[in-house]
Design an enzyme around this catalytic site. Sequence first.
Site, PDB file in Angstrom:
ATOM      1  N   TYR A 247      15.802  25.038  61.698  1.00  0.00           N
ATOM      2  CA  TYR A 247      16.472  26.199  61.096  1.00  0.00           C
ATOM      3  C   TYR A 247      15.941  26.467  59.691  1.00  0.00           C
ATOM      4  O   TYR A 247      16.717  26.712  58.773  1.00  0.00           O
ATOM      5  CB  TYR A 247      17.995  25.972  61.121  1.00  0.00           C
ATOM      6  CG  TYR A 247      18.531  26.055  62.537  1.00  0.00           C
ATOM      7  CD1 TYR A 247      18.909  27.278  63.083  1.00  0.00           C
ATOM      8  CD2 TYR A 247      18.591  24.934  63.353  1.00  0.00           C
ATOM      9  CE1 TYR A 247      19.363  27.377  64.388  1.00  0.00           C
ATOM     10  CE2 TYR A 247      19.035  25.016  64.661  1.00  0.00           C
ATOM     11  CZ  TYR A 247      19.421  26.242  65.176  1.00  0.00           C
ATOM     12  OH  TYR A 247      19.853  26.339  66.473  1.00  0.00           O
TER      13      TYR A 247
ATOM     14  N   ASN B 264      14.512  21.454  67.263  1.00  0.00           N
ATOM     15  CA  ASN B 264      15.495  22.466  66.877  1.00  0.00           C
ATOM     16  C   ASN B 264      15.398  22.594  65.356  1.00  0.00           C
ATOM     17  O   ASN B 264      15.744  21.649  64.644  1.00  0.00           O
ATOM     18  CB  ASN B 264      16.911  22.025  67.264  1.00  0.00           C
ATOM     19  CG  ASN B 264      17.104  21.908  68.770  1.00  0.00           C
ATOM     20  OD1 ASN B 264      16.220  22.224  69.545  1.00  0.00           O
ATOM     21  ND2 ASN B 264      18.280  21.455  69.179  1.00  0.00           N
TER      22      ASN B 264
ATOM     23  N   GLU C 156      14.926  25.349  69.554  1.00  0.00           N
ATOM     24  CA  GLU C 156      15.918  26.168  68.845  1.00  0.00           C
ATOM     25  C   GLU C 156      15.344  26.618  67.515  1.00  0.00           C
ATOM     26  O   GLU C 156      14.731  25.806  66.802  1.00  0.00           O
ATOM     27  CB  GLU C 156      17.213  25.382  68.554  1.00  0.00           C
ATOM     28  CG  GLU C 156      18.101  25.154  69.757  1.00  0.00           C
ATOM     29  CD  GLU C 156      19.425  24.457  69.410  1.00  0.00           C
ATOM     30  OE1 GLU C 156      19.895  24.592  68.251  1.00  0.00           O
ATOM     31  OE2 GLU C 156      19.970  23.783  70.292  1.00  0.00           O
TER      32      GLU C 156
ATOM     33  N   ASP D 207      29.188  22.714  68.197  1.00  0.00           N
ATOM     34  CA  ASP D 207      29.939  23.843  67.640  1.00  0.00           C
ATOM     35  C   ASP D 207      30.597  24.729  68.700  1.00  0.00           C
ATOM     36  O   ASP D 207      31.596  25.382  68.425  1.00  0.00           O
ATOM     37  CB  ASP D 207      29.069  24.689  66.686  1.00  0.00           C
ATOM     38  CG  ASP D 207      27.963  25.466  67.383  1.00  0.00           C
ATOM     39  OD1 ASP D 207      27.605  25.111  68.527  1.00  0.00           O
ATOM     40  OD2 ASP D 207      27.449  26.420  66.773  1.00  0.00           O
TER      41      ASP D 207
ATOM     42  N   ASN E  20      20.921  16.798  73.712  1.00  0.00           N
ATOM     43  CA  ASN E  20      20.638  17.739  72.631  1.00  0.00           C
ATOM     44  C   ASN E  20      20.965  17.095  71.294  1.00  0.00           C
ATOM     45  O   ASN E  20      22.093  16.646  71.071  1.00  0.00           O
ATOM     46  CB  ASN E  20      21.483  19.012  72.773  1.00  0.00           C
ATOM     47  CG  ASN E  20      21.137  20.020  71.692  1.00  0.00           C
ATOM     48  OD1 ASN E  20      20.021  20.534  71.642  1.00  0.00           O
ATOM     49  ND2 ASN E  20      22.090  20.300  70.803  1.00  0.00           N
ATOM     50  N   GLU E  21      19.951  17.036  70.446  1.00  0.00           N
ATOM     51  CA  GLU E  21      20.111  16.596  69.063  1.00  0.00           C
ATOM     52  C   GLU E  21      20.840  15.270  68.908  1.00  0.00           C
ATOM     53  O   GLU E  21      21.791  15.158  68.115  1.00  0.00           O
ATOM     54  CB  GLU E  21      20.811  17.680  68.235  1.00  0.00           C
ATOM     55  CG  GLU E  21      20.028  18.976  68.178  1.00  0.00           C
ATOM     56  CD  GLU E  21      20.488  19.895  67.065  1.00  0.00           C
ATOM     57  OE1 GLU E  21      21.594  19.712  66.557  1.00  0.00           O
ATOM     58  OE2 GLU E  21      19.718  20.810  66.708  1.00  0.00           O
TER      59      GLU E  21
ATOM     60  N   LYS F 190      24.315  33.666  66.015  1.00  0.00           N
ATOM     61  CA  LYS F 190      22.849  33.625  66.072  1.00  0.00           C
ATOM     62  C   LYS F 190      22.317  34.351  67.303  1.00  0.00           C
ATOM     63  O   LYS F 190      21.112  34.335  67.563  1.00  0.00           O
ATOM     64  CB  LYS F 190      22.347  32.182  66.038  1.00  0.00           C
ATOM     65  CG  LYS F 190      22.664  31.477  64.721  1.00  0.00           C
ATOM     66  CD  LYS F 190      21.982  30.146  64.582  1.00  0.00           C
ATOM     67  CE  LYS F 190      22.430  29.442  63.316  1.00  0.00           C
ATOM     68  NZ  LYS F 190      23.842  28.968  63.356  1.00  0.00           N
TER      69      LYS F 190
ATOM     70  N   TYR G  15      19.578  27.088  57.667  1.00  0.00           N
ATOM     71  CA  TYR G  15      20.281  25.976  57.012  1.00  0.00           C
ATOM     72  C   TYR G  15      19.451  25.400  55.871  1.00  0.00           C
ATOM     73  O   TYR G  15      19.980  24.804  54.940  1.00  0.00           O
ATOM     74  CB  TYR G  15      20.619  24.871  58.021  1.00  0.00           C
ATOM     75  CG  TYR G  15      21.624  25.293  59.076  1.00  0.00           C
ATOM     76  CD1 TYR G  15      22.855  25.825  58.715  1.00  0.00           C
ATOM     77  CD2 TYR G  15      21.338  25.168  60.432  1.00  0.00           C
ATOM     78  CE1 TYR G  15      23.777  26.219  59.676  1.00  0.00           C
ATOM     79  CE2 TYR G  15      22.255  25.558  61.395  1.00  0.00           C
ATOM     80  CZ  TYR G  15      23.472  26.084  61.015  1.00  0.00           C
ATOM     81  OH  TYR G  15      24.384  26.476  61.963  1.00  0.00           O
TER      82      TYR G  15
ATOM     83  N   TRP H 297      17.416  30.437  69.333  1.00  0.00           N
ATOM     84  CA  TRP H 297      18.853  30.132  69.374  1.00  0.00           C
ATOM     85  C   TRP H 297      19.579  31.327  68.803  1.00  0.00           C
ATOM     86  O   TRP H 297      19.371  31.612  67.635  1.00  0.00           O
ATOM     87  CB  TRP H 297      19.165  28.879  68.545  1.00  0.00           C
ATOM     88  CG  TRP H 297      20.587  28.426  68.776  1.00  0.00           C
ATOM     89  CD1 TRP H 297      21.635  28.576  67.917  1.00  0.00           C
ATOM     90  CD2 TRP H 297      21.084  27.788  69.947  1.00  0.00           C
ATOM     91  NE1 TRP H 297      22.766  28.055  68.487  1.00  0.00           N
ATOM     92  CE2 TRP H 297      22.458  27.575  69.738  1.00  0.00           C
ATOM     93  CE3 TRP H 297      20.510  27.398  71.162  1.00  0.00           C
ATOM     94  CZ2 TRP H 297      23.274  26.972  70.699  1.00  0.00           C
ATOM     95  CZ3 TRP H 297      21.324  26.797  72.106  1.00  0.00           C
ATOM     96  CH2 TRP H 297      22.699  26.588  71.860  1.00  0.00           C
TER      97      TRP H 297
HETATM   98  C1  BDP Z   1      22.048  23.231  66.545  1.00  0.00           C
HETATM   99  C2  BDP Z   1      22.782  22.937  67.843  1.00  0.00           C
HETATM  100  C3  BDP Z   1      23.446  24.175  68.425  1.00  0.00           C
HETATM  101  C4  BDP Z   1      24.193  24.927  67.327  1.00  0.00           C
HETATM  102  C5  BDP Z   1      23.173  25.324  66.279  1.00  0.00           C
HETATM  103  C6  BDP Z   1      23.763  26.167  65.148  1.00  0.00           C
HETATM  104  O1  BDP Z   1      21.906  22.378  68.807  1.00  0.00           O
HETATM  105  O2  BDP Z   1      24.309  23.820  69.478  1.00  0.00           O
HETATM  106  O3  BDP Z   1      24.875  26.035  67.801  1.00  0.00           O
HETATM  107  O4  BDP Z   1      22.665  24.149  65.710  1.00  0.00           O
HETATM  108  O5  BDP Z   1      24.195  25.575  64.176  1.00  0.00           O
HETATM  109  O6  BDP Z   1      21.986  22.122  65.767  1.00  0.00           O
HETATM  110  O7  BDP Z   1      23.787  27.374  65.287  1.00  0.00           O
END
Ligand code: BDP
Length: 597
Positions: A465, A463, A501, A160, A409-410, A565, A469, A546
């Site tokens: 959320y 990572n 994250e 992103d 990463n991911e 974020k 999400y 994050w």
């Molecule tokens: C994660 C990614 C990170 C994004 C974050 C997001 O590692 O780079 O900025 O999501 O969506 O999956 O804020």
Amino acid sequence: MLKPRSTATRELVNLDGLWRFAVDTAVGEHPWTGPLDTPLEAAVPASYNDLFTDSAIRDHVGRVWYQRSVRVPRGWAGERVLLRLDAATHEGKVYVDDTLVAEHVGGYTPFEADITEHVAAGQEFRLTIGVSNELTNTTVPPGTITVTADGRRQQKYHHDFYNYAGLARSVWLCSVPNAHIEDITVVTGLDSTTGTVEYEVATSAPVPVRVRVLDALGTEVAAAEGASGALRIDDVTPWRPGAAYLYDLVAEIVDGGEVRDTYAQPFGVRTVEVRGTQFLINGEPFYFTGFGKHEDTPVRGKGHDNAYLVHDFQLMEWAGANSFRTTHYPYAEEVLDFADRHGIVVIDETAAVGINLAVEGGLTGRPHKPTYSKDTLNDDTRAAHAQAIRELVARDKNHPSVVMWCVANEPSTHEEGAREYFEPLVELTRKLDPTRPVCSTASLLTTHQNDRIADLFDVVCLNRYYGWYIATGDLATAEALMESELHAWAGKLGKPILMTEYGADTQPGLHSVWDAPWSEEYQVAYLEANHRAFDRCEAVVGEHVWNFADFQTSPGIHRVDGNKKGVFTRDRRPKSAAHALRARWSCLNGRKPANNA
Ligand code: BDP
């Protein structure tokens, strides 16, 4: 590759400043053969994208040109002259007058050219650097370029953050003696109160080498003859998180009783080890508190800036952070030097973000092509990825602050081909540096059931959320999901788990008495819910929120002027969450929080 330093035998000219600048559509076919015909000037170091008001420059996909004249100091006759770019994002071609002297792919690691044969002491030359921002299926990070019906080229990528490009780090002219030190490797250990130091000095010719270790006051504490060997430092002061201590390994080429070249390589004596579910630094369990960050500021983009460097570290320390990850690419060497001097722990990441075609702009889940295939990410991508790992380890191996390599990463970990792609890369990393643990971070699409690669790594890096999400606005569900996933991973692998994250977009100044996503209160409550889950899992060895600060992203409907974020705004003002983190982290001092469930 050694960082340029001025020593008794080496001199440096910094070439930062204003350079003539043009995009390649505005100049002729061979713009390096004469002065660039352009009204524009660009600042170095800085990404060029936000410097100008012309969107054709910001959105340009392809090459841009930088040019300036450089005078070689007149005292450099008889020396070798090197040109060193700390980075050219993502690909650079360097011309001295009309001659191509260097080409480099990979936007965040340095490269140099020996230009001795093309220049003369006391004379000027024309230095032209072409930099391309193109990302393809064989670059890291990967991307694709499409062409619109009206012929415009557009760049797409699977991360992103905005694709800032250009000369975002310093450019140097360096002198080195003919027979010179090319590289130094230092590996340290602790034997009770004695520090052990294995060293290796690579030279441009087979010449006699001697080394001395100086403590922070400049007192010699060990010495040896020979290009490689082992030294012992009695009553050593180890490098510790929050209590940095650096020694210098002074390597010298001595010929006929004269010092021909000398270079002082700073290092710290410390050990890193993963044992069971613990991450040990100097044999003591370490709990990471801190952030994923970005090199990202207004106007400069990814341009290195020492004022932001100092301020960011001040804010991290203020918040009680003891560590950060160089998300999602190697940061400027100044950042790691600063971390070394200030006892901040670093997880050092390659630019391999978006090895995952299911992810677009940080968001996941649309139907997609297979990630690993001949036509998508393939053997050539993996070769570029391997090169990125080689260059990262070569640059950063001597930093005591760096405690772990993060190879990606991911990435997509559940698809066919994931293991075949990653196994050789992890082996390569371990071969290049057998002393540091290796990790990769797992996205929401990686579950403990579908994952095919987590066993290759030393630490499970997640990572997650939950509450953003997933289970948006429902923090009770988020907390339960987070906790059950942590226990599932701990049960499956028995390795330490690092939360690399977790975070929630937050509009500064938006307040609510309810669990309202985007409000400052929600970001605080989100972090608290996640923290309760982390504290109930023994295997969790740390938490990186994050993100440290809001940052610019590629255009899209999911972000309003960037990813929000950040715990700090893009101009580094604290949101409420910054105060909440400070309250939690300041008293931890690297120890795991108690389970107060
Ligand atoms: C994660 C990614 C990170 C994004 C974050 C997001 O590692 O780079 O900025 O999501 O969506 O999956 O804020």
